[in-house]
Design an enzyme around this catalytic site. Structure first.
Site, PDB file in Angstrom:
ATOM      1  N   ILE A  20       0.854  -1.183   0.000  1.00 34.01           N
ATOM      2  CA  ILE A  20       0.000   0.000   0.000  1.00 34.01           C
ATOM      3  C   ILE A  20       0.900   1.248   0.000  1.00 34.01           C
ATOM      4  O   ILE A  20       2.051   1.208   0.449  1.00 34.01           O
ATOM      5  CB  ILE A  20      -0.962  -0.024   1.201  1.00 34.01           C
ATOM      6  CG1 ILE A  20      -2.099   0.958   1.009  1.00 34.01           C
ATOM      7  CG2 ILE A  20      -0.242   0.244   2.493  1.00 34.01           C
ATOM      8  CD1 ILE A  20      -3.260   0.759   1.954  1.00 34.01           C
ATOM      9  N   HIS A  21       0.385   2.339  -0.535  1.00 33.42           N
ATOM     10  CA  HIS A  21       1.169   3.562  -0.729  1.00 33.42           C
ATOM     11  C   HIS A  21       1.841   4.025   0.568  1.00 33.42           C
ATOM     12  O   HIS A  21       3.014   4.385   0.575  1.00 33.42           O
ATOM     13  CB  HIS A  21       0.271   4.664  -1.294  1.00 33.42           C
ATOM     14  CG  HIS A  21       0.982   5.939  -1.577  1.00 33.42           C
ATOM     15  ND1 HIS A  21       1.921   6.061  -2.581  1.00 33.42           N
ATOM     16  CD2 HIS A  21       0.912   7.151  -0.972  1.00 33.42           C
ATOM     17  CE1 HIS A  21       2.391   7.300  -2.585  1.00 33.42           C
ATOM     18  NE2 HIS A  21       1.797   7.977  -1.628  1.00 33.42           N
ATOM     19  N   GLY A  22       1.104   4.012   1.673  1.00 34.85           N
ATOM     20  CA  GLY A  22       1.661   4.470   2.945  1.00 34.85           C
ATOM     21  C   GLY A  22       2.846   3.640   3.402  1.00 34.85           C
ATOM     22  O   GLY A  22       3.822   4.164   3.948  1.00 34.85           O
ATOM     23  N   ILE A  24       4.933   1.964   1.463  1.00 33.08           N
ATOM     24  CA  ILE A  24       6.068   2.232   0.577  1.00 33.08           C
ATOM     25  C   ILE A  24       6.741   3.552   0.948  1.00 33.08           C
ATOM     26  O   ILE A  24       7.970   3.642   1.029  1.00 33.08           O
ATOM     27  CB  ILE A  24       5.607   2.236  -0.893  1.00 33.08           C
ATOM     28  CG1 ILE A  24       5.148   0.830  -1.288  1.00 33.08           C
ATOM     29  CG2 ILE A  24       6.710   2.739  -1.812  1.00 33.08           C
ATOM     30  CD1 ILE A  24       4.420   0.762  -2.612  1.00 33.08           C
ATOM     31  N   ILE A  25       5.938   4.581   1.200  1.00 31.33           N
ATOM     32  CA  ILE A  25       6.492   5.884   1.595  1.00 31.33           C
ATOM     33  C   ILE A  25       7.190   5.783   2.949  1.00 31.33           C
ATOM     34  O   ILE A  25       8.276   6.341   3.135  1.00 31.33           O
ATOM     35  CB  ILE A  25       5.377   6.956   1.633  1.00 31.33           C
ATOM     36  CG1 ILE A  25       4.769   7.148   0.249  1.00 31.33           C
ATOM     37  CG2 ILE A  25       5.894   8.274   2.181  1.00 31.33           C
ATOM     38  CD1 ILE A  25       5.734   7.621  -0.806  1.00 31.33           C
TER      39      ILE A  25
END
Length: 66
Positions: A20-22, A24-25
């Site tokens: 999920i994007h969070g 990865i960041i």
């Protein structure tokens, strides 16, 4: 979200997984991250201090004794 992450100490998300994007960041910034923490928004109130162990997937909520 990428504007707020440098100000955060950890990322906790109710849905998702490792891709999920969070997550990865958070990995790019070296922050602990827990995804799939169902009901986190209901259990963690605004202003609560929490400890996030991204390795074990444990969120500890600290309450102040009055």
């Amino acid at each position: 979200m990428t504007f707020v992450v440098p100000l955060a100490a950890a990322v906790v998300e109710e849905r998702g997984g490792m891709l999920i994007h969070g997550a990865i960041i958070a990995r790019e910034y070296g922050l602990p991250c827990i995804t799939g923490a169902s009901n986190a928004m209901k259990l963690i109130e605004n202003g609560n201090q929490i400890t996030v162990d991204g390795y074990l997937g444990i969120i500890t909520c600290h309450t102040e004794d009055l």
